[in-house]
Design a protein around this motif. Structure first.
Motif, PDB file in Angstrom:
ATOM      1  N   VAL A  70      31.690   4.842  67.774  1.00 38.30           N
ATOM      2  CA  VAL A  70      30.364   4.333  68.126  1.00 38.30           C
ATOM      3  C   VAL A  70      29.280   5.294  67.653  1.00 38.30           C
ATOM      4  N   THR A 147      22.840   0.290  77.012  1.00 37.85           N
ATOM      5  CA  THR A 147      24.277   0.397  77.283  1.00 37.85           C
ATOM      6  C   THR A 147      24.611  -0.827  78.124  1.00 37.85           C
ATOM      7  N   GLN A 179      31.997  -0.623  76.757  1.00 33.20           N
ATOM      8  CA  GLN A 179      32.676  -0.696  78.060  1.00 33.20           C
ATOM      9  C   GLN A 179      32.799  -2.116  78.605  1.00 33.20           C
ATOM     10  N   LYS A 201      39.099  -0.051  74.471  1.00 34.48           N
ATOM     11  CA  LYS A 201      39.090  -0.191  75.928  1.00 34.48           C
ATOM     12  C   LYS A 201      39.629  -1.573  76.300  1.00 34.48           C
TER      13      LYS A 201
HETATM   14  C1  LIG Z   1      29.585   3.208  76.871  1.00 37.59           C
HETATM   15  C2  LIG Z   1      30.391   3.955  75.842  1.00 37.59           C
HETATM   16  N1  LIG Z   1      29.915   4.077  74.586  1.00 37.59           N
HETATM   17  C3  LIG Z   1      30.595   4.737  73.633  1.00 37.59           C
HETATM   18  C4  LIG Z   1      31.825   5.313  73.913  1.00 37.59           C
HETATM   19  C5  LIG Z   1      32.591   6.017  72.853  1.00 37.59           C
HETATM   20  O1  LIG Z   1      31.820   6.523  71.799  1.00 37.59           O
HETATM   21  P1  LIG Z   1      32.559   7.107  70.535  1.00 37.59           P
HETATM   22  O2  LIG Z   1      33.345   5.957  69.943  1.00 37.59           O
HETATM   23  O3  LIG Z   1      31.507   7.576  69.627  1.00 37.59           O
HETATM   24  O4  LIG Z   1      33.467   8.186  70.999  1.00 37.59           O
HETATM   25  C6  LIG Z   1      32.358   5.219  75.201  1.00 37.59           C
HETATM   26  C7  LIG Z   1      33.663   5.853  75.519  1.00 37.59           C
HETATM   27  O5  LIG Z   1      34.082   5.964  76.634  1.00 37.59           O
HETATM   28  C8  LIG Z   1      31.618   4.524  76.180  1.00 37.59           C
HETATM   29  O6  LIG Z   1      32.090   4.411  77.429  1.00 37.59           O
END
Ligand SMILES: Cc1ncc(COP(=O)(O)O)c(C=O)c1O
Length: 371
Positions: A70, A147, A179, A201
């Protein structure tokens, strides 16, 4: 027998081991064959992954591609925007966003000349309220990053209402759906400018299988600075002065795509698609409501929203300051009950492999160990 409550970390489904093994064996067979079929087969598997994702969130064909994670997807997006969106403007984010994205934006603020504005939590509260986020959102906001479901309380924001506000303010609206995707319904809309996520997830995939979707309305304006031969319609166009972005989301590709994570994640995506979000959600809701019942009789402090429509698939419980939460998690592990904690908050995410009996054992365990 074990009780699995870690879907906020890694999702799973019955038969995952076998389905993934078969997918990875197929990949190994193709990849190690001494012929020239490797890339056509590998790229086809990646394309199948992309199309699954497009169907999953109702994204138009050609508006979505892969990203390692992400954070990388957001980095690529920020570096693709015409300066008018960010220069001298604000990027709005909530204090309960995923920290990795905040770390990234805080560093980029200087180079891209935007101000990172973080909407705070109200004292004593565990998630940022939508109304507070909106109150900070005026026409000086070039981009708001929502988010959809938070990793700290599973608070689910009202993307439709916030994104509509964003349109009125002339802001870009990005949504991190990591999430929530796979456990609550999500469809892209014309008011969302881009979506970023991972697949590991509730979609039950692996790490390395992130995605970025960009609204076709802004896609053509985006010129990712993180670009390479695969950003072109024809990656084999190698004239050093002839670089041309592909007209679609492929412009967000760069070097040789990582195929393995897409291939390994396909079984999870297929499971979610064939089972249906409604079925997965109703099982999850039954279990989460059961945890809520236990929590309310035990007077644990639930920090997740109680309204089912304002919550993702998890339930978070704050334990008292005197409680050794890590020791509880570790004792539960000894009983083959798997959950985790952030500070004093225990995170519980029951999914399709979790049963009502697991919930009862887990809650009795927490009760006993925190006494
Ligand atoms: C809301 C959210 N965004 C992003 C991520 C992960 O981000 P990345 O893929 O950059 O590690 C998580 C991981 O738990 C998350 O809970």
């Amino acid at each position: 027998m074990s009780g699995y409550f870690l879907y906020h970390s890694i999702g799973t489904f019955p038969g995952k081991n076998r389905a993934m093994s078969e997918a990875l064996t197929r990949f190994s067979e193709v990849w190690s064959a001494e012929d020239d079929g490797q890339w056509p087969a590998a790229l086809a598997a990646r394309q199948t992954f992309i199309e699954h994702w497009e169907r999953c969130i109702g994204a138009a064909p050609g508006t979505l591609t892969t990203a390692e994670n992400v954070t990388a997807a957001l980095f690529s997006l920020i570096g693709s925007l015409p300066p008018s969106y960010l220069k001298g403007r604000r990027i709005l984010v909530a204090a309960d966003c995923f920290p990795s994205l905040h770390f990234l934006l805080a560093k980029l603020a200087e180079r891209f000349d935007f101000q990172l504005d973080t909407v705070p939590l109200r004292p004593g509260e565990a998630y940022v309220r939508d109304e507070d986020f909106m109150a900070h959102w005026d026409k000086s906001v070039g981009l708001a990053l929502l988010t959809w479901v938070t990793s700290t309380t599973s608070h689910r924001c009202d993307v439709a209402a916030l994104a509509q506000h964003g349109r009125q303010m002339g802001s870009l609206v990005g949504v991190d759906i990591t999430q929530g995707v796979g456990i609550a319904p999500f469809q892209v809309s014309d008011d969302t400018s881009f979506v970023v996520s991972s697949s590991l997830k509730w979609l039950c995939g692996t790490s390395g299988a992130g995605i970025i979707h960009v609204n076709p309305r802004i896609l053509q304006e985006c010129e990712p600075e993180f670009r390479g031969w695969f950003s072109q319609t024809n990656p084999f166009s190698w004239g050093l002065d002839d670089f041309e972005y592909a007209p679609d989301a492929r412009r967000f590709d760069h070097g040789t795509p990582a195929i393995l994570a897409s291939a390994a994640s396909l079984p999870g995506l297929q499971f979610v698609e064939s089972t249906g979000i409604d079925t997965l959600r109703s099982h999850n809701l039954k279990l989460v409501r059961r945890i809520i019942d236990h929590a309310q009789t035990s007077e644990w402090r639930i920090v997740s929203p109680l309204d089912d429509d304002r919550r993702g698939g998890s339930l978070m419980i704050r334990m008292g300051d005197h409680v050794d939460v890590q020791s509880i998690v570790s004792h539960l592990r000894d009983r083959k009950l798997f959950c985790d904690a952030r500070g004093q908050i225990i995170r519980l995410s029951p999914g399709i492999v979790t049963t009502e009996a697991d919930v009862d054992l887990l809650c009795q365990g927490i009760q006993e160990l925190s006494a």
